[in-house]
Design a protein around this motif. Structure first.
Motif: not given
Length: 200
Positions: A179-195
């Motif tokens: 899972n991913h914890d809450v971001v409190k002071t800024q935005d968070k960006l990720i890129i994800r996928g699968n093999i």
């Protein structure tokens, strides 16, 4: 690409990590920000939207779109993911089926705005419709402040701090619930996928 050593108590955690330092990551973020008309609410699983479980906005990209739209920065990035996969199978003696192709499935860019999160643990292979997924990967597209927006692997009691370019790969099964914890002071960006074993 620089290989990282993870300090996890369990030896056979089957999680690998690399650092990707590349201007392509900035172009990926710019592409996301300029494609707001195609943004959708992040869904937790099977198309279910529940902001108590997952709260983000996302953009889905199919590999064929990378070719058709000539998105070279995505092509460059996916080549690095391919290199990570090659290193992964060597590191963990991952079994290869020489008679079967391996594909990179649809890609998702996710943006967690202030108070965004993925509180409920999830894995990518959890039913017959996702049984074709083999390995999951993620790259963090920006840094977050200490102990903010961390990614947590439940069964290994392991948390990782988002850092731009940090890339992880792991089995898509329930063993690697995360899972991913809450971001409190800024935005968070990720890129994800699968093999995965099929193209779609």
């Amino acid at each position: 690409m620089k290989k990282n050593i993870l300090k996890i108590n369990t030896i056979n955690h089957f999680i690998s990590s690399w650092s990707i330092n590349d201007e392509d990551l900035d172009e990926i973020m710019d592409y996301f920000n300029s494609s707001h008309e195609n943004h959708t609410p992040g869904f937790f699983k099977a198309g279910l939207i529940d902001k108590t479980k997952k709260d983000c906005i996302e953009l889905s990209i199919k590999p064929k779109d990378v070719d058709e739209k000539k998105l070279n920065f995505f092509f460059n990035y996916l080549n690095k993911i391919k290199n990570c996969y090659t290193d992964y199978i060597e590191q963990w003696s991952y079994p290869q089926n020489n008679s079967q192709k391996i594909y990179i499935g649809s890609i998702k860019i996710e943006k967690y705005l202030l108070s965004g999160h993925q509180k409920e643990y999830q894995c990518d292979r959890n039913d017959i419709h996702s049984s074709h997924k083999s390995l999951s990967w993620i790259t963090f597209l920006n840094n977050t402040k200490k102990l903010e927006g961390c990614m947590n692997f439940k069964n290994f009691d392991y948390s990782i701090q988002p850092k731009k370019g940090l890339t992880l790969m792991w089995p898509s099964d329930w063993t690697h619930l995360n899972n991913h914890d809450v971001v409190k002071t800024q935005d968070k960006l990720i890129i994800r996928g699968n093999i995965q074993f099929t193209e779609n």
